[in-house]
Design a protein around this motif. Sequence first.
Motif, PDB file in Angstrom:
ATOM      1  N   LYS A   1      57.216  44.753  38.833  1.00 53.22           N
ATOM      2  CA  LYS A   1      57.692  45.409  37.050  1.00 53.22           C
ATOM      3  C   LYS A   1      55.932  45.518  36.452  1.00 53.22           C
ATOM      4  N   ASP A   2      55.657  45.989  35.045  1.00 49.60           N
ATOM      5  CA  ASP A   2      54.699  46.435  34.699  1.00 49.60           C
ATOM      6  C   ASP A   2      53.969  44.872  34.459  1.00 49.60           C
ATOM      7  N   ASP A   3      54.600  44.176  34.147  1.00 52.73           N
ATOM      8  CA  ASP A   3      53.589  42.807  33.754  1.00 52.73           C
ATOM      9  C   ASP A   3      53.298  42.404  34.999  1.00 52.73           C
ATOM     10  N   ILE A   4      51.787  41.764  34.497  1.00 53.23           N
ATOM     11  CA  ILE A   4      50.970  40.966  36.033  1.00 53.23           C
ATOM     12  C   ILE A   4      52.351  39.787  36.368  1.00 53.23           C
ATOM     13  N   TYR A   5      52.133  39.730  37.720  1.00 55.62           N
ATOM     14  CA  TYR A   5      52.489  38.998  38.744  1.00 55.62           C
ATOM     15  C   TYR A   5      52.135  38.676  39.803  1.00 55.62           C
ATOM     16  N   ALA A   6      52.439  39.298  40.951  1.00 55.45           N
ATOM     17  CA  ALA A   6      52.349  38.261  41.837  1.00 55.45           C
ATOM     18  C   ALA A   6      49.948  38.612  42.034  1.00 55.45           C
ATOM     19  N   VAL A   7      50.187  39.065  41.004  1.00 55.61           N
ATOM     20  CA  VAL A   7      48.502  38.755  41.401  1.00 55.61           C
ATOM     21  C   VAL A   7      48.312  37.862  40.500  1.00 55.61           C
ATOM     22  N   TRP A   8      48.432  36.660  40.636  1.00 57.16           N
ATOM     23  CA  TRP A   8      48.013  35.678  39.360  1.00 57.16           C
ATOM     24  C   TRP A   8      48.265  34.173  40.712  1.00 57.16           C
ATOM     25  N   ALA A   9      49.390  34.912  42.022  1.00 60.94           N
ATOM     26  CA  ALA A   9      48.978  34.429  43.274  1.00 60.94           C
ATOM     27  C   ALA A   9      48.464  34.147  44.301  1.00 60.94           C
ATOM     28  N   ALA A  10      47.759  35.334  44.368  1.00 57.90           N
ATOM     29  CA  ALA A  10      46.804  36.028  45.000  1.00 57.90           C
ATOM     30  C   ALA A  10      45.916  35.500  44.518  1.00 57.90           C
ATOM     31  N   ALA A  11      45.240  35.971  42.966  1.00 57.78           N
ATOM     32  CA  ALA A  11      43.934  34.810  42.904  1.00 57.78           C
ATOM     33  C   ALA A  11      44.278  33.370  42.910  1.00 57.78           C
ATOM     34  N   ALA A  12      45.004  32.755  42.860  1.00 54.05           N
ATOM     35  CA  ALA A  12      45.258  31.204  43.312  1.00 54.05           C
ATOM     36  C   ALA A  12      45.116  31.489  45.181  1.00 54.05           C
ATOM     37  N   GLY A  13      45.261  31.958  45.529  1.00 56.05           N
ATOM     38  CA  GLY A  13      45.406  31.307  46.939  1.00 56.05           C
ATOM     39  C   GLY A  13      43.978  32.465  47.077  1.00 56.05           C
ATOM     40  N   PHE A  14      43.012  32.816  46.794  1.00 57.59           N
ATOM     41  CA  PHE A  14      42.027  32.956  47.016  1.00 57.59           C
ATOM     42  C   PHE A  14      40.810  31.438  46.370  1.00 57.59           C
ATOM     43  N   ILE A  15      41.677  30.894  45.655  1.00 57.66           N
ATOM     44  CA  ILE A  15      40.931  30.157  44.398  1.00 57.66           C
ATOM     45  C   ILE A  15      40.903  28.762  46.074  1.00 57.66           C
ATOM     46  N   VAL A  16      42.110  29.057  46.826  1.00 59.62           N
ATOM     47  CA  VAL A  16      42.222  27.566  47.390  1.00 59.62           C
ATOM     48  C   VAL A  16      41.450  28.223  48.684  1.00 59.62           C
TER      49      VAL A  16
END
Length: 202
Positions: A146-161
């Motif tokens: 969908k249009d609203d941001i979703y999986a990007v936040w999971a990817a960002a959390a993964g990057f931080i970890v």
Amino acid sequence: MAWEVFSFIGTVAFAISGAFVALEEDYDIFGVYILGMVTAFGGGALRNVVIGVPVSVLWDQNFLFGVATLSILLIFYFSKSVISHWNRWGTYFDAIGLAAFAIQGAMLAVKMDLSIAAVMVAAVLTGAGGGVIRDVLAGRKPLIFKDDIYAVWAAAAGFIVAIGFYKNDLALYALLVATATLRILSFLFHWKLPHGKVTNEQ
């Protein structure tokens, strides 16, 4: 300790999310149970396949299966009093599940000494995979598309970890709150990723 906490939070949040979607689609108790379980454990199963963890590990989570079963049954039997609140609270449960499982998946990939890219993929699969399976089985457009941001936040959390930007469990809990909050804000304020447009010229 953080691993167990994230596993518990993610399992409860996504089991409830799957059960609510099944109730909206008017599934019977068996359908509600199956969709709740698939939502809670589907992302972890996909992650295990991709990063090389035996899928059979899934069946060793007896406590979490019990937690998911209890959560689903509570939602089913009290559905009349809670289903009207789903539109308000459903996104919150989904955001919490996304954040908890994304961090958990990233932690597992880091423990296996995988690359940053692999850690991010593990985070996305664990955080969003169960929801994708849930929506496909329910005949809905998956949130990840969908249009609203979703999986990007999971990817960002993964990057931080992945880059080790945390020192202790408290920092991981802060990341959980931040990731879930960003997901909720992106939904409430309709934050969107850039779109490409293809025009058909005659």
